[in-house]
Design a protein around this motif. Structure first.
Motif, PDB file in Angstrom:
ATOM      1  N   GLY A 116      39.501  41.685  35.688  1.00 33.38           N
ATOM      2  CA  GLY A 116      40.023  40.442  36.238  1.00 33.38           C
ATOM      3  C   GLY A 116      41.486  40.478  36.622  1.00 33.38           C
ATOM      4  N   ALA A 117      42.218  41.518  36.223  1.00 31.83           N
ATOM      5  CA  ALA A 117      43.650  41.612  36.527  1.00 31.83           C
ATOM      6  C   ALA A 117      43.839  42.249  37.902  1.00 31.83           C
ATOM      7  N   VAL A 118      44.312  41.447  38.855  1.00 33.09           N
ATOM      8  CA  VAL A 118      44.514  41.893  40.234  1.00 33.09           C
ATOM      9  C   VAL A 118      45.855  41.355  40.750  1.00 33.09           C
ATOM     10  N   PRO A 119      46.344  41.887  41.862  1.00 30.52           N
ATOM     11  CA  PRO A 119      47.630  41.411  42.381  1.00 30.52           C
ATOM     12  C   PRO A 119      47.656  39.902  42.630  1.00 30.52           C
ATOM     13  N   GLY A 120      46.555  39.345  43.098  1.00 31.32           N
ATOM     14  CA  GLY A 120      46.489  37.929  43.442  1.00 31.32           C
ATOM     15  C   GLY A 120      46.724  36.982  42.275  1.00 31.32           C
ATOM     16  N   ASN A 121      46.447  37.432  41.039  1.00 27.18           N
ATOM     17  CA  ASN A 121      46.694  36.576  39.868  1.00 27.18           C
ATOM     18  C   ASN A 121      47.803  37.168  38.992  1.00 27.18           C
ATOM     19  N   ASP A 122      48.661  37.998  39.617  1.00 29.47           N
ATOM     20  CA  ASP A 122      49.787  38.631  38.925  1.00 29.47           C
ATOM     21  C   ASP A 122      49.331  39.468  37.726  1.00 29.47           C
ATOM     22  N   TYR A 123      48.182  40.088  37.870  1.00 34.43           N
ATOM     23  CA  TYR A 123      47.621  40.978  36.854  1.00 34.43           C
ATOM     24  C   TYR A 123      47.398  40.276  35.518  1.00 34.43           C
ATOM     25  N   THR A 124      46.853  39.079  35.604  1.00 36.44           N
ATOM     26  CA  THR A 124      46.485  38.330  34.407  1.00 36.44           C
ATOM     27  C   THR A 124      45.019  38.639  34.112  1.00 36.44           C
ATOM     28  N   PRO A 125      44.740  39.327  33.011  1.00 35.66           N
ATOM     29  CA  PRO A 125      43.357  39.708  32.709  1.00 35.66           C
ATOM     30  C   PRO A 125      42.500  38.507  32.320  1.00 35.66           C
ATOM     31  N   SER A 126      41.209  38.659  32.555  1.00 36.95           N
ATOM     32  CA  SER A 126      40.244  37.674  32.063  1.00 36.95           C
ATOM     33  C   SER A 126      40.177  37.835  30.551  1.00 36.95           C
ATOM     34  N   GLN A 127      39.768  36.762  29.880  1.00 38.48           N
ATOM     35  CA  GLN A 127      39.607  36.851  28.422  1.00 38.48           C
ATOM     36  C   GLN A 127      38.169  36.575  28.066  1.00 38.48           C
ATOM     37  N   PRO A 128      37.583  37.254  27.119  1.00 41.40           N
ATOM     38  CA  PRO A 128      38.200  38.294  26.305  1.00 41.40           C
ATOM     39  C   PRO A 128      38.595  39.495  27.166  1.00 41.40           C
ATOM     40  N   TYR A 129      39.510  40.292  26.651  1.00 44.20           N
ATOM     41  CA  TYR A 129      40.029  41.449  27.376  1.00 44.20           C
ATOM     42  C   TYR A 129      38.960  42.537  27.407  1.00 44.20           C
ATOM     43  N   LYS A 130      38.635  42.998  28.621  1.00 44.70           N
ATOM     44  CA  LYS A 130      37.637  44.064  28.771  1.00 44.70           C
ATOM     45  C   LYS A 130      38.251  45.211  29.545  1.00 44.70           C
ATOM     46  N   ILE A 131      38.010  46.409  29.040  1.00 45.55           N
ATOM     47  CA  ILE A 131      38.503  47.609  29.708  1.00 45.55           C
ATOM     48  C   ILE A 131      37.367  48.615  29.790  1.00 45.55           C
ATOM     49  N   THR A 132      37.258  49.250  30.942  1.00 47.20           N
ATOM     50  CA  THR A 132      36.217  50.250  31.160  1.00 47.20           C
ATOM     51  C   THR A 132      36.855  51.627  31.254  1.00 47.20           C
ATOM     52  N   TRP A 174      46.840  62.781  24.552  1.00 49.76           N
ATOM     53  CA  TRP A 174      47.571  63.988  24.900  1.00 49.76           C
ATOM     54  C   TRP A 174      48.521  63.703  26.072  1.00 49.76           C
ATOM     55  N   GLU A 175      47.979  63.151  27.156  1.00 50.54           N
ATOM     56  CA  GLU A 175      48.777  62.792  28.326  1.00 50.54           C
ATOM     57  C   GLU A 175      48.180  61.539  28.941  1.00 50.54           C
ATOM     58  N   GLN A 176      49.052  60.715  29.518  1.00 50.47           N
ATOM     59  CA  GLN A 176      48.533  59.558  30.240  1.00 50.47           C
ATOM     60  C   GLN A 176      49.252  59.442  31.574  1.00 50.47           C
ATOM     61  N   TYR A 177      48.487  59.055  32.573  1.00 48.33           N
ATOM     62  CA  TYR A 177      49.015  58.868  33.927  1.00 48.33           C
ATOM     63  C   TYR A 177      48.731  57.426  34.364  1.00 48.33           C
ATOM     64  N   LEU A 178      48.872  56.521  33.410  1.00 49.85           N
ATOM     65  CA  LEU A 178      48.480  55.137  33.637  1.00 49.85           C
ATOM     66  C   LEU A 178      49.618  54.260  34.153  1.00 49.85           C
ATOM     67  N   LEU A 179      50.830  54.767  34.163  1.00 47.29           N
ATOM     68  CA  LEU A 179      51.962  53.918  34.516  1.00 47.29           C
ATOM     69  C   LEU A 179      52.518  54.183  35.908  1.00 47.29           C
ATOM     70  N   SER A 180      51.734  54.824  36.766  1.00 44.02           N
ATOM     71  CA  SER A 180      52.143  55.014  38.156  1.00 44.02           C
ATOM     72  C   SER A 180      52.222  53.656  38.838  1.00 44.02           C
ATOM     73  N   ASP A 181      52.981  53.597  39.921  1.00 47.21           N
ATOM     74  CA  ASP A 181      53.110  52.332  40.640  1.00 47.21           C
ATOM     75  C   ASP A 181      51.762  51.834  41.145  1.00 47.21           C
ATOM     76  N   ILE A 182      51.636  50.529  41.182  1.00 51.19           N
ATOM     77  CA  ILE A 182      50.435  49.870  41.697  1.00 51.19           C
ATOM     78  C   ILE A 182      50.879  48.806  42.694  1.00 51.19           C
ATOM     79  N   ARG A 183      49.920  48.126  43.298  1.00 53.74           N
ATOM     80  CA  ARG A 183      50.265  47.070  44.254  1.00 53.74           C
ATOM     81  C   ARG A 183      51.129  45.997  43.587  1.00 53.74           C
ATOM     82  N   THR A 184      52.054  45.448  44.340  1.00 51.49           N
ATOM     83  CA  THR A 184      52.965  44.430  43.827  1.00 51.49           C
ATOM     84  C   THR A 184      52.216  43.148  43.526  1.00 51.49           C
ATOM     85  N   PRO A 185      52.518  42.509  42.395  1.00 50.28           N
ATOM     86  CA  PRO A 185      51.880  41.209  42.094  1.00 50.28           C
ATOM     87  C   PRO A 185      52.242  40.192  43.168  1.00 50.28           C
ATOM     88  N   LYS A 186      51.352  39.270  43.426  1.00 51.52           N
ATOM     89  CA  LYS A 186      51.544  38.284  44.486  1.00 51.52           C
ATOM     90  C   LYS A 186      52.870  37.536  44.351  1.00 51.52           C
TER      91      LYS A 186
END
Length: 192
Positions: A116-132, A174-186
């Motif tokens: 549910g976290a997308v640029p259009g809602n400023d990356y506000t996740p749906s609750q409960p928090y779900k990650i795949t 061990w390593e994470q590449y999760l903090l690369s730039d993403i689309r700007t929040p609305k």
């Protein structure tokens, strides 16, 4: 060929078959984790069912939670990440990298991995928090390591994270590449 050479070849073949079987069984797998609330301390994280670190998917999901905490409180986030890294705590370079990635108010990046976290809602996740967390045909290519992928609401393709298995069967970051730039929040996009 002696009897010992035959036994050695048979054992090596069996081990090779077992490793190949494990690699093939990973394939394209997908696991979704649900959190009623994000942990706000190391003790809360360790109380979660995923905290047994019994498989790399759990460790990957907890890493995203720890990065969200780091964005809000560096000290608590560091504790969580150090625990997830096991016998290899964050170095000064690692901490500098994390601080750099969150510079300029980019604390929304780790939240982009929740449903549910997308640029259009400023990356506000749906609750409960779900990650795949996903695997593919190359995920288990390196023995003792697992390269997994986490879909991101601000990127076109899932981002990789690498885990390492300790001798006791627990999986650590061990390593994470999760903090690369993403689309700007609305709200921060002058072109929106």
């Amino acid at each position: 060929m002696s009897i010992f050479d035959k036994l050695k070849n048979t054992a090596a073949s069996a081990v090779g078959s077992a490793v190949q079987s494990a690699v093939q069984s990973v394939g394209n797998k997908r696991e979704t984790f649900t959190f009623a609330a994000l942990p706000e301390s190391l003790a809360e994280m360790q109380a979660l069912p995923e905290a047994d670190l019994g498989d790399p998917y759990k460790t990957a999901a907890l890493t995203v939670c720890a990065l969200c905490v780091y964005a809000a409180d560096k000290d608590i986030g560091t504790e969580m990440l150090n625990w997830l890294r096991g016998p290899r705590p964050l170095s000064g370079v690692d901490i500098s990298f994390l601080n750099d990635r969150f510079m300029g108010g980019k604390t929304y990046i780790p939240f982009s991995y929740f449903a549910g976290a997308v640029p259009g809602n400023d990356y506000t996740p749906s609750q409960p928090y779900k990650i795949t967390v996903e695997s593919n045909h190359i995920s288990a290519a390196e023995q003792g390591y697992m390269k997994l992928f986490i879909p991101c609401g601000g990127a076109d393709s899932p981002r990789p994270i690498k885990l390492r298995m300790r001798g006791d069967g627990k999986w650590f970051l061990w390593e994470q590449y999760l903090l690369s730039d993403i689309r700007t929040p609305k709200s921060a996009d002058p072109w929106a």
